[in-house]
Design an enzyme around this catalytic site. Structure first.
Site, short mmCIF file in Angstrom:
data_model
loop_
_atom_site.label_atom_id
_atom_site.label_comp_id
_atom_site.label_asym_id
_atom_site.label_seq_id
_atom_site.Cartn_x
_atom_site.Cartn_y
_atom_site.Cartn_z
N GLY A 170 11.66 3.56 13.85
CA GLY A 170 11.80 3.91 12.57
C GLY A 170 13.07 3.83 11.96
N ASP A 171 14.25 4.14 12.59
CA ASP A 171 15.24 4.09 11.96
C ASP A 171 15.55 2.57 11.60
OD1 ASP A 171 16.39 6.62 12.05
OD2 ASP A 171 16.77 6.49 14.36
N THR A 172 15.47 1.56 12.48
CA THR A 172 15.75 0.27 12.16
C THR A 172 14.78 -0.45 10.91
OG1 THR A 172 16.17 -0.17 14.34
CG2 THR A 172 15.94 -2.16 13.14
N GLY A 175 16.22 1.04 7.58
CA GLY A 175 17.24 0.42 7.29
C GLY A 175 16.95 -1.02 6.70
#
Length: 399
Positions: A170-172, A175
């Site tokens: 989810g973070d990547t 980003g």
């Protein structure tokens, strides 16, 4: 003819984010030429101490995530720290922040602060649930947002608990969306000369990956369920265990590919079976086909399976670990690793794609120590004197 510049050369970025989503967006921009000033709290970004550490006590992950960035430390909980951050943002093309919504406003660094002083600023905000709406104030970790955004629902085996890859997807993915949003806003700014707010939510970023999940439910009342190592409605595509205990992935779902797969398995009867000529018929007989393919794979080792299928032009492949990737000649030929040096020791970190033929990005230096560039940035960019810089240090503003 002069040499072409990197795509983002001349773009100044201030990165206020911590952990992964914001910093990964900054890493993407820095790789392709942006001047990224990373503002870290005293002690540095927490990722510096996450997972496996090198001899200096810094995570190997940081050497990749912090590459090409100028690191400064500022205590944004102090008035002077926030003032200095505001001055840096006044001189930037892009701001990246991934604090909880409202945090920067409470520090006097919200978008309104820069409308007059830096109207061309692309103010990029990454949060769990976006800057507005009833969930905006909820803490938004990637693990939770992957569930709310629908990714975890379809990931796993029927009847078992949903699973996650051993990654913060989810973070990547957020980003990546942030970097795309920034590129779009910078392109638009060429015409309007105005910046804008880019609002990226983690749950919306994984929601973007859901293909036909929403229209299938709205149009046909179908809820896409988890399907283990297969994909619903596409047959055959699965992971099979071979006789040597290793797994291979086989994608034989195109009509002509399926025929070649069956022929490679010496199953001309199935290759010519009219029931299986097209995907709907294969879906109907999915369990039968998977059992047949699974038995065939189990009867021989994985290199033989892969060689046979590659000869028949059937999409297939092994499941690689990091060791497999580093040893693979194709990865090497495509330049997917870049060697940096940490205290005299070589370290391989991943290259970043996409590959641009004429202006490729690159790693100019690995992630360094927290605050390495504090003095240079504050004195050169903001014009602070040596005495003023020392006063900041004495006051604890720099940590």
């Amino acid at each position: 003819m002069s040499e072409r510049s990197l795509p983002l050369a001349g773009i100044r970025v201030v990165e206020l984010g911590q952990l992964l989503a914001g910093p990964f967006a900054g890493t993407l921009l820095a790789y392709f030429g942006a001047d990224v000033i990373k503002v870290e709290p005293p002690g540095g970004d927490p990722i510096r101490r996450w997972r496996s550490l090198d001899d200096t006590g810094t995570s190997f992950w940081w050497r990749s995530l912090g590459r090409n960035k100028r690191s400064i430390t500022l205590d944004l909980k102090t008035d002077r720290g926030r003032e200095l951050a505001g001055q840096l943002i006044d001189r930037a093309d892009v701001l990246i922040e991934n604090f909880r919504p409202g945090t920067l406003e409470s520090w006097g660094l919200g978008p309104e602060r820069f409308l007059q002083s830096n109207p061309g600023l692309v103010y990029t905000r990454i949060s769990g649930y976006g800057q507005d709406g009833p969930y905006a104030d909820k803490p938004g970790y990637a693990s939770v947002c992957e569930g709310v955004g629908g990714l975890r629902y379809v990931n796993g085996f029927p009847g078992e608990r949903p699973v996650r890859p051993n990654l913060s997807l989810g973070d990547t993915i957020a980003g990546l969306h942030a970097a795309l949003g920034i590129a779009l806003a910078l392109l638009e700014r060429h015409g309007s000369q105005q910046g804008q707010v880019v609002d990226v939510a983690l749950y919306e970023s994984v929601f973007n990956l859901l293909e036909a999940v929403i229209p299938e439910f709205d149009g046909a009342g179908l809820i896409r369920e988890p399907s283990g190592s297969t994909v619903t409605g596409i047959v055959p595509t699965n992971t099979y265990r071979c006789g040597d205990g290793k797994y291979v992935i086989i994608g034989g779902n195109g009509d002509s590919i399926f025929k070649r797969l069956m022929q490679a398995m010496d199953r001309d009867d199935l290759a010519d079976d009219p029931r299986l000529a097209h995907n709907p018929g294969r879906v109907e007989h999915e369990a039968e086909l998977d059992a047949i393919i699974g038995d065939w794979c189990a009867g021989q080792d994985s290199p033989r399976v892969l060689a046979r299928l590659e000869e028949a032009r059937v999409p297939c492949g092994p499941i690689y670990s990091a060791a497999d990737m580093l040893a693979d000649p194709h990865f090497q030929a495509r330049g997917l690793f870049q060697q940096v040096e940490i205290n005299g020791k070589p370290l391989q970190i991943p290259a970043i794609t996409p590959r641009l033929a004429d202006t490729p990005g690159g790693t100019r230096w690995p992630g360094g120590e927290a605050g390495t560039h504090t003095e240079a940035v504050l004195r050169e960019e903001l014009g602070l004197s040596e005495a003023e810089f020392q006063a900041l240090r004495d006051e604890g503003v720099l940590g």
